[in-house]
Design a protein around this motif. Structure first.
Motif, PDB file in Angstrom:
ATOM      1  N   GLY A 116       0.828  -1.193   0.000  1.00 25.81           N
ATOM      2  CA  GLY A 116       0.000   0.000   0.000  1.00 25.81           C
ATOM      3  C   GLY A 116       0.864   1.244   0.000  1.00 25.81           C
ATOM      4  N   THR A 117       0.246   2.366   0.276  1.00 28.80           N
ATOM      5  CA  THR A 117       0.947   3.649   0.281  1.00 28.80           C
ATOM      6  C   THR A 117       1.550   3.897   1.655  1.00 28.80           C
ATOM      7  OG1 THR A 117      -0.635   4.501  -1.323  1.00 28.80           O
ATOM      8  CG2 THR A 117       0.699   6.125  -0.170  1.00 28.80           C
ATOM      9  N   LEU A 118       2.847   4.204   1.668  1.00 30.71           N
ATOM     10  CA  LEU A 118       3.512   4.545   2.920  1.00 30.71           C
ATOM     11  C   LEU A 118       3.054   5.944   3.318  1.00 30.71           C
ATOM     12  CD1 LEU A 118       5.600   3.876   5.126  1.00 30.71           C
ATOM     13  CD2 LEU A 118       7.342   4.816   3.635  1.00 30.71           C
ATOM     14  N   ILE A 119       2.363   6.022   4.438  1.00 28.17           N
ATOM     15  CA  ILE A 119       1.778   7.277   4.899  1.00 28.17           C
ATOM     16  C   ILE A 119       2.709   8.015   5.856  1.00 28.17           C
ATOM     17  CG2 ILE A 119      -0.175   8.292   6.169  1.00 28.17           C
ATOM     18  CD1 ILE A 119      -0.932   7.096   3.471  1.00 28.17           C
ATOM     19  N   GLU A 120       3.341   7.244   6.758  1.00 27.67           N
ATOM     20  CA  GLU A 120       4.149   7.882   7.796  1.00 27.67           C
ATOM     21  C   GLU A 120       5.240   6.939   8.272  1.00 27.67           C
ATOM     22  OE1 GLU A 120       3.341   9.325  12.359  1.00 27.67           O
ATOM     23  OE2 GLU A 120       1.714   9.624  10.918  1.00 27.67           O
ATOM     24  N   LYS A 127       3.332   3.563   9.051  1.00 25.67           N
ATOM     25  CA  LYS A 127       1.899   3.528   8.746  1.00 25.67           C
ATOM     26  C   LYS A 127       1.740   3.360   7.243  1.00 25.67           C
ATOM     27  CE  LYS A 127       0.302   6.298  12.629  1.00 25.67           C
ATOM     28  NZ  LYS A 127      -0.430   7.506  13.064  1.00 25.67           N
ATOM     29  N   VAL A 128       0.991   2.321   6.874  1.00 24.18           N
ATOM     30  CA  VAL A 128       0.748   2.009   5.474  1.00 24.18           C
ATOM     31  C   VAL A 128      -0.760   1.976   5.235  1.00 24.18           C
ATOM     32  CG1 VAL A 128       1.095   0.304   3.634  1.00 24.18           C
ATOM     33  CG2 VAL A 128       2.854   0.620   5.374  1.00 24.18           C
ATOM     34  N   GLU A 129      -1.197   2.676   4.196  1.00 23.16           N
ATOM     35  CA  GLU A 129      -2.603   2.629   3.816  1.00 23.16           C
ATOM     36  C   GLU A 129      -2.770   1.509   2.798  1.00 23.16           C
ATOM     37  OE1 GLU A 129      -5.607   6.086   2.947  1.00 23.16           O
ATOM     38  OE2 GLU A 129      -4.564   5.551   1.085  1.00 23.16           O
ATOM     39  N   VAL A 130      -3.503   0.474   3.196  1.00 17.18           N
ATOM     40  CA  VAL A 130      -3.727  -0.678   2.324  1.00 17.18           C
ATOM     41  C   VAL A 130      -5.167  -0.669   1.848  1.00 17.18           C
ATOM     42  CG1 VAL A 130      -1.938  -2.078   3.422  1.00 17.18           C
ATOM     43  CG2 VAL A 130      -4.283  -2.239   4.227  1.00 17.18           C
TER      44      VAL A 130
END
Length: 155
Positions: A116-120, A127-130
């Motif tokens: 997913g997108t690495l958020i933080e 923190k990854v948005e999957v």
């Protein structure tokens, strides 16, 4: 890190830095009967074959002088590629907003692999948005539980 990779890191770091490049990773692995010493280098807009050749020549000279590897091996100097590994804090910091794949040592929320997108990234927590089917979810992964991580190409 193995003793060979530590010695190689000491030898190649000033060569790479003087060339205005970044040392991304070093691998010393046996594949079949052959040993491979792989040095991955990069810079902001990517590297070319001439830069790889220059680093390879200079490192080869240093390796011949010190001879830290007792047997035959193949030296490869290259880019880490589109799916470059994320190992250092600065690798994770640069990857914020990009698609990543992270594998953990133990399950988190029942899973060991997350894309997913690495958020933080704060040095301790990732923190990854999957995407799970049609919804998005933020997964928090303790840094010490990361087995390996890399950029992930999406199509």
């Amino acid at each position: 890190m193995s003793k060979v990779t530590e010695v190689v890191a000491e030898l190649v770091s000033p060569i790479v830095t003087d060339a205005g490049l970044e040392l991304v990773d070093i691998e010393y692995v046996k594949e079949g009967r052959d040993w491979f010493l792989r040095v991955y280098i990069d810079k902001e807009n990517g590297i070319d074959i001439e830069e790889c050749g220059l680093i390879s020549e200079k490192l080869s000279e240093k390796l011949d002088e010190i001879d830290p590897i007792p047997h035959n091996y193949f030296l490869e100097v290259s880019s880490p590629g589109a799916e470059r590994p994320l190992k250092k804090d600065k690798d994770f910091e640069r990857a914020i907003g990009k698609n990543v794949f992270i594998k953990t040592y133990e399950p988190i929320e029942g899973e060991k692999g997350f894309e997913g997108t690495l958020i933080e990234f704060n040095g301790e927590m990732i923190k990854v948005e999957v995407k799970i089917k049609t919804r998005k979810k933020i997964i928090e992964i303790p840094f010490e539980k990361v087995a390996n991580a890399r950029l992930a190409v999406t199509f």
